[in-house]
Design a protein around this motif. Sequence first.
Motif, PDB file in Angstrom:
ATOM      1  N   LEU A 103     -13.900 -11.495  -0.531  1.00  0.00           N
ATOM      2  CA  LEU A 103     -13.010 -12.431  -1.233  1.00  0.00           C
ATOM      3  C   LEU A 103     -13.115 -12.213  -2.741  1.00  0.00           C
ATOM      4  O   LEU A 103     -14.212 -11.970  -3.256  1.00  0.00           O
ATOM      5  CB  LEU A 103     -13.404 -13.875  -0.913  1.00  0.00           C
ATOM      6  N   THR A 104     -11.968 -12.292  -3.426  1.00  0.00           N
ATOM      7  CA  THR A 104     -12.014 -12.146  -4.883  1.00  0.00           C
ATOM      8  C   THR A 104     -12.644 -13.386  -5.512  1.00  0.00           C
ATOM      9  O   THR A 104     -13.406 -13.272  -6.473  1.00  0.00           O
ATOM     10  CB  THR A 104     -10.600 -11.922  -5.469  1.00  0.00           C
ATOM     11  N   VAL A 105     -12.318 -14.570  -4.967  1.00  0.00           N
ATOM     12  CA  VAL A 105     -12.972 -15.789  -5.450  1.00  0.00           C
ATOM     13  C   VAL A 105     -14.106 -16.097  -4.484  1.00  0.00           C
ATOM     14  O   VAL A 105     -13.878 -16.231  -3.280  1.00  0.00           O
ATOM     15  CB  VAL A 105     -11.977 -16.980  -5.462  1.00  0.00           C
ATOM     16  N   LYS A 106     -15.312 -16.159  -4.988  1.00  0.00           N
ATOM     17  CA  LYS A 106     -16.465 -16.407  -4.117  1.00  0.00           C
ATOM     18  C   LYS A 106     -16.450 -17.836  -3.573  1.00  0.00           C
ATOM     19  O   LYS A 106     -16.185 -18.773  -4.335  1.00  0.00           O
ATOM     20  CB  LYS A 106     -17.784 -16.180  -4.894  1.00  0.00           C
ATOM     21  N   PRO A 107     -16.721 -18.004  -2.292  1.00  0.00           N
ATOM     22  CA  PRO A 107     -16.813 -19.364  -1.750  1.00  0.00           C
ATOM     23  C   PRO A 107     -17.974 -20.105  -2.401  1.00  0.00           C
ATOM     24  O   PRO A 107     -19.086 -19.567  -2.435  1.00  0.00           O
ATOM     25  CB  PRO A 107     -17.090 -19.156  -0.254  1.00  0.00           C
ATOM     26  N   PRO A 108     -17.708 -21.277  -2.961  1.00  0.00           N
ATOM     27  CA  PRO A 108     -18.786 -21.987  -3.659  1.00  0.00           C
ATOM     28  C   PRO A 108     -19.862 -22.521  -2.708  1.00  0.00           C
ATOM     29  O   PRO A 108     -19.625 -22.688  -1.516  1.00  0.00           O
ATOM     30  CB  PRO A 108     -18.063 -23.122  -4.368  1.00  0.00           C
TER      31      PRO A 108
END
Length: 171
Positions: free
Chosen positions: A90-95
């Motif tokens: 994923l480009t945005v990391k899962p928080p």
Amino acid sequence: MTAVKTASPLAHQARQASSTGAAWSLDRCVIDEEAQLRRTSLAIAGVMLGMMASASIAQDTGIGSDAYTAACAVCHGSDGKGGGEFADILTVKPPDLTVLRANNDGVFPYLDVFQVVDGRTTIRAHGTSAMPIWGNTFKQEIGESAGPFGSELLVRARITALVDYIESIQQ
Ligand code: HEC
């Protein structure tokens, strides 16, 4: 009717009244005491319902944890810390979902989390996020089997169970 035997002043008065022939007064007293009995039964029923409700809330946490494992762990990790299998692609990391309370001055931001998970009313609904819009997904899964209103309730119940679970894993 046992209620008549109680030594309330009203009953006493009523018995006196009835011995002097004023039976209507006794009738009224019985009705009063019956009403009281009914109120008591209602109160007991209320307590029992409350107990049943808390039992089902306890169960919901189980539902929440199952739903989390099924739908969220792949990105957020089975421990909620963000290291799921998909995290790397994923480009945005899962928080990290276990620090939401710590990052909000010690208060778990229940409603915000609910809305992020639901996703239908947030900006994300216009669609760039890697985080799925669960409100839509659940709505599709549940379908219209419970009618439009009932289905919406089921969607929210599922999200509530998930948010309860996330709250339970805060550090
Ligand atoms: C496909 C990967 C993916 C899945 C599956 C996923 N998420 Fe997310 N989630 C993300 C990403 C990426 C973000 C951060 C970006 C964003 O908020 O849009 C996020 C953000 C969040 C946030 C906001 C956290 C914060 O810091 O404010 C919550 C809460 C959340 N997810 C809960 C869930 C729950 C509950 C599920 C399962 C029903 C789930 N996520 C499933 C990828 C995912």
